[in-house]
Design a protein around this motif. Structure first.
Motif, PDB file in Angstrom:
ATOM      1  N   THR A   8      12.018  23.249   1.566  1.00 51.90           N
ATOM      2  CA  THR A   8      11.337  22.068   1.042  1.00 51.90           C
ATOM      3  C   THR A   8      11.219  21.050   2.170  1.00 51.90           C
ATOM      4  OG1 THR A   8      12.389  22.477  -1.093  1.00 51.90           O
ATOM      5  CG2 THR A   8      11.357  20.330  -0.785  1.00 51.90           C
ATOM      6  N   SER A   9      10.003  20.592   2.438  1.00 49.55           N
ATOM      7  CA  SER A   9       9.769  19.696   3.575  1.00 49.55           C
ATOM      8  C   SER A   9      10.303  18.296   3.304  1.00 49.55           C
ATOM      9  CB  SER A   9       8.267  19.610   3.864  1.00 49.55           C
ATOM     10  OG  SER A   9       7.596  18.909   2.821  1.00 49.55           O
ATOM     11  N   TYR A  10      10.469  17.521   4.377  1.00 51.47           N
ATOM     12  CA  TYR A  10      10.921  16.138   4.223  1.00 51.47           C
ATOM     13  C   TYR A  10       9.918  15.321   3.417  1.00 51.47           C
ATOM     14  CZ  TYR A  10      15.297  15.721   6.798  1.00 51.47           C
ATOM     15  OH  TYR A  10      16.613  15.787   7.158  1.00 51.47           O
ATOM     16  N   LYS A  11       8.642  15.607   3.595  1.00 50.50           N
ATOM     17  CA  LYS A  11       7.622  14.892   2.816  1.00 50.50           C
ATOM     18  C   LYS A  11       7.810  15.179   1.333  1.00 50.50           C
ATOM     19  CE  LYS A  11       2.621  14.161   2.401  1.00 50.50           C
ATOM     20  NZ  LYS A  11       1.275  14.532   2.916  1.00 50.50           N
ATOM     21  N   GLU A  12       8.119  16.418   0.998  1.00 53.16           N
ATOM     22  CA  GLU A  12       8.371  16.778  -0.399  1.00 53.16           C
ATOM     23  C   GLU A  12       9.655  16.124  -0.912  1.00 53.16           C
ATOM     24  OE1 GLU A  12       6.373  21.193  -0.890  1.00 53.16           O
ATOM     25  OE2 GLU A  12       8.156  20.999   0.387  1.00 53.16           O
ATOM     26  N   LEU A  13      10.670  16.042  -0.046  1.00 55.42           N
ATOM     27  CA  LEU A  13      11.911  15.376  -0.447  1.00 55.42           C
ATOM     28  C   LEU A  13      11.670  13.899  -0.755  1.00 55.42           C
ATOM     29  CD1 LEU A  13      14.659  16.790   1.983  1.00 55.42           C
ATOM     30  CD2 LEU A  13      13.949  17.651  -0.250  1.00 55.42           C
ATOM     31  N   VAL A  14      10.820  13.276   0.029  1.00 54.82           N
ATOM     32  CA  VAL A  14      10.477  11.874  -0.229  1.00 54.82           C
ATOM     33  C   VAL A  14       9.831  11.732  -1.601  1.00 54.82           C
ATOM     34  CG1 VAL A  14       8.982   9.954   0.481  1.00 54.82           C
ATOM     35  CG2 VAL A  14      10.291  11.203   2.196  1.00 54.82           C
ATOM     36  N   MET A  15       8.915  12.645  -1.920  1.00 57.21           N
ATOM     37  CA  MET A  15       8.304  12.602  -3.252  1.00 57.21           C
ATOM     38  C   MET A  15       9.341  12.883  -4.334  1.00 57.21           C
ATOM     39  SD  MET A  15       5.327  11.524  -2.957  1.00 57.21           S
ATOM     40  CE  MET A  15       5.039  11.622  -4.733  1.00 57.21           C
ATOM     41  N   ASP A  72       0.833  -1.197   0.000  1.00 60.54           N
ATOM     42  CA  ASP A  72       0.000   0.000   0.000  1.00 60.54           C
ATOM     43  C   ASP A  72       0.870   1.251   0.000  1.00 60.54           C
ATOM     44  OD1 ASP A  72       0.692   0.712   2.721  1.00 60.54           O
ATOM     45  OD2 ASP A  72      -0.718  -0.811   3.405  1.00 60.54           O
ATOM     46  N   LYS A  73       0.249   2.371  -0.321  1.00 59.65           N
ATOM     47  CA  LYS A  73       0.963   3.638  -0.485  1.00 59.65           C
ATOM     48  C   LYS A  73       1.733   4.025   0.768  1.00 59.65           C
ATOM     49  CE  LYS A  73       0.069   8.534  -1.490  1.00 59.65           C
ATOM     50  NZ  LYS A  73      -0.982   9.529  -1.837  1.00 59.65           N
ATOM     51  N   GLU A  74       1.121   3.838   1.937  1.00 59.46           N
ATOM     52  CA  GLU A  74       1.757   4.257   3.184  1.00 59.46           C
ATOM     53  C   GLU A  74       3.034   3.459   3.449  1.00 59.46           C
ATOM     54  OE1 GLU A  74      -1.503   3.718   2.793  1.00 59.46           O
ATOM     55  OE2 GLU A  74      -2.028   5.866   2.875  1.00 59.46           O
ATOM     56  N   ALA A  75       2.995   2.158   3.154  1.00 58.45           N
ATOM     57  CA  ALA A  75       4.176   1.312   3.371  1.00 58.45           C
ATOM     58  C   ALA A  75       5.316   1.717   2.444  1.00 58.45           C
ATOM     59  CB  ALA A  75       3.809  -0.158   3.158  1.00 58.45           C
ATOM     60  N   ILE A  76       4.971   2.006   1.203  1.00 59.16           N
ATOM     61  CA  ILE A  76       5.991   2.418   0.228  1.00 59.16           C
ATOM     62  C   ILE A  76       6.595   3.758   0.622  1.00 59.16           C
ATOM     63  CG2 ILE A  76       6.391   3.060  -2.185  1.00 59.16           C
ATOM     64  CD1 ILE A  76       4.068   1.122  -2.892  1.00 59.16           C
ATOM     65  N   MET A  77       5.754   4.674   1.075  1.00 54.01           N
ATOM     66  CA  MET A  77       6.238   5.980   1.507  1.00 54.01           C
ATOM     67  C   MET A  77       7.187   5.838   2.694  1.00 54.01           C
ATOM     68  SD  MET A  77       4.997   8.590  -0.301  1.00 54.01           S
ATOM     69  CE  MET A  77       4.938  10.017   0.777  1.00 54.01           C
ATOM     70  N   ARG A  78       6.866   4.944   3.627  1.00 48.34           N
ATOM     71  CA  ARG A  78       7.734   4.727   4.791  1.00 48.34           C
ATOM     72  C   ARG A  78       9.092   4.187   4.359  1.00 48.34           C
ATOM     73  NH1 ARG A  78       2.992   2.749   7.247  1.00 48.34           N
ATOM     74  NH2 ARG A  78       3.644   0.589   6.821  1.00 48.34           N
ATOM     75  N   MET A  79       9.084   3.262   3.419  1.00 44.32           N
ATOM     76  CA  MET A  79      10.339   2.685   2.923  1.00 44.32           C
ATOM     77  C   MET A  79      11.215   3.753   2.262  1.00 44.32           C
ATOM     78  SD  MET A  79       8.873  -0.897   1.388  1.00 44.32           S
ATOM     79  CE  MET A  79      10.449  -1.476   0.764  1.00 44.32           C
ATOM     80  N   MET A  80      10.575   4.631   1.504  1.00 43.90           N
ATOM     81  CA  MET A  80      11.340   5.688   0.844  1.00 43.90           C
ATOM     82  C   MET A  80      11.840   6.706   1.858  1.00 43.90           C
ATOM     83  SD  MET A  80      12.531   6.339  -2.139  1.00 43.90           S
ATOM     84  CE  MET A  80      11.601   6.051  -3.656  1.00 43.90           C
ATOM     85  N   GLU A  81      11.049   6.976   2.881  1.00 42.95           N
ATOM     86  CA  GLU A  81      11.488   7.898   3.926  1.00 42.95           C
ATOM     87  C   GLU A  81      12.719   7.355   4.649  1.00 42.95           C
ATOM     88  OE1 GLU A  81       9.725  10.429   7.742  1.00 42.95           O
ATOM     89  OE2 GLU A  81       8.534   8.810   6.857  1.00 42.95           O
TER      90      GLU A  81
END
Length: 293
Positions: free
Chosen positions: A136-143, A35-44
């Motif tokens: 630029t926020s960390y969330k934006e850096l992840v994207m 799911d999206k949340e798991a992938i986002m966590r891995m990239m973070e």
């Protein structure tokens, strides 16, 4: 969903009304089943590892085990803090963070290959400079990492990202191209502008040979990473200003592949020519491995 070209990527972005990073995230969801949340966590997690490599590099004055690199990131960090840098805060900070990451790699520290260990300084250099100077926020850096992943995915599947296969143009060239597209997207540019920046950066590094002294990813690799950050920002600025690459990005990638195939084996990470075979380069090799190596 499978994306095979930059042209196709732009079309998907238009059709789905998504950024390049969002398209990559969507594709990863489909391919991995996560799911999206798991992938986002891995990239973070990968972003955090990048930050740790930067932080280590700007504090550690020690040399690498080879004795041919190390300590330059601290010099650059001090120089920039004094306000003496000629290139402005975005580029000078990116250069510093790139140096730090590459020196951490040379000391056998943990880095994130983007797309390879030999080119691992460029993307974190750019990302954390954007964070420091552009809020630029960390969330934006992840994207931004998803944007880089998508651009790198297309490059890797249409050409190569290995210095042994295609020279340093395939490593530092690909990394700078990816980073240029990321800068554009994080600064609000369109997918077309991001792809244009990717093309401009890659064009600027076509033909760059891979000639590491003593076969180690240190000289001249580390400083090429540093220069790659400035090329990424230059390409991004051109594209954000509305300047287009006259040669489409897919054709530039195709040329990179052809040039790499034509490049002599001695200039593709074998350490048999170029800077590796200068008098100084040969002395370094003899010191490290002996005359019969």
């Amino acid at each position: 969903m499978e994306i095979r070209s930059m042209n196709e990527l732009v079309e998907v972005c238009k059709r789905e009304r998504k950024t390049i990073g969002e398209v990559m995230l969507m594709m990863e969801e489909e391919k991995s089943g996560r799911d999206k949340e798991a992938i986002m966590r891995m990239m973070e997690e990968r972003l955090i590892k990048m930050k740790e490599a930067v932080d280590s590099g700007i504090k550690d004055p020690s040399t690498a085990p080879s004795g041919i690199s190390g300590g330059d990131a601290i010099k650059m960090y001090s120089y920039v803090k004094q306000g003496r840098a000629l290139s402005g805060s975005y580029i000078s900070d990116a250069m510093t963070f790139s140096l730090a990451t590459s020196e951490t790699n040379a000391r056998m520290g943990v880095i994130v290959a983007t797309p390879t260990a030999g080119a691992a300084g460029i993307l974190p250099g750019v990302l954390f400079s954007l964070h420091k100077n552009g809020d630029t926020s960390y969330k934006e850096l992840v994207m931004g990492l998803f944007t880089a992943s998508m651009l790198g995915y297309v490059i890797a599947n249409r050409s190569f990202i290995s210095g042994a296969a295609g020279g340093c143009q395939a490593e530092v060239g690909s990394a700078a191209a990816m980073a240029a597209g990321v800068i554009v997207e994080l600064k609000g540019g369109t997918p077309e502008q991001a792809v244009n920046a990717t093309a401009i950066a890659m064009k600027s590094l076509l033909g760059l040979v891979c000639d590491p002294v003593a076969g180690l990813v240190e000289v001249p690799c580390i400083k090429r990473n540093v220069i790659g950050t400035s090329i990424a920002f230059s390409a991004a600025d051109l594209s954000l200003a509305g300047v287009e690459s006259r040669i489409p990005c897919d054709e530039v990638i195709e040329v990179m592949y052809k040039v790499g195939k034509d490049m002599p084996r001695t200039l593709r990470e074998t350490a048999l020519d170029g800077l590796a075979m200068t008098e100084t380069g040969k002395k370094v090799k003899e010191r490290l491995f002996g005359k019969k190596s």
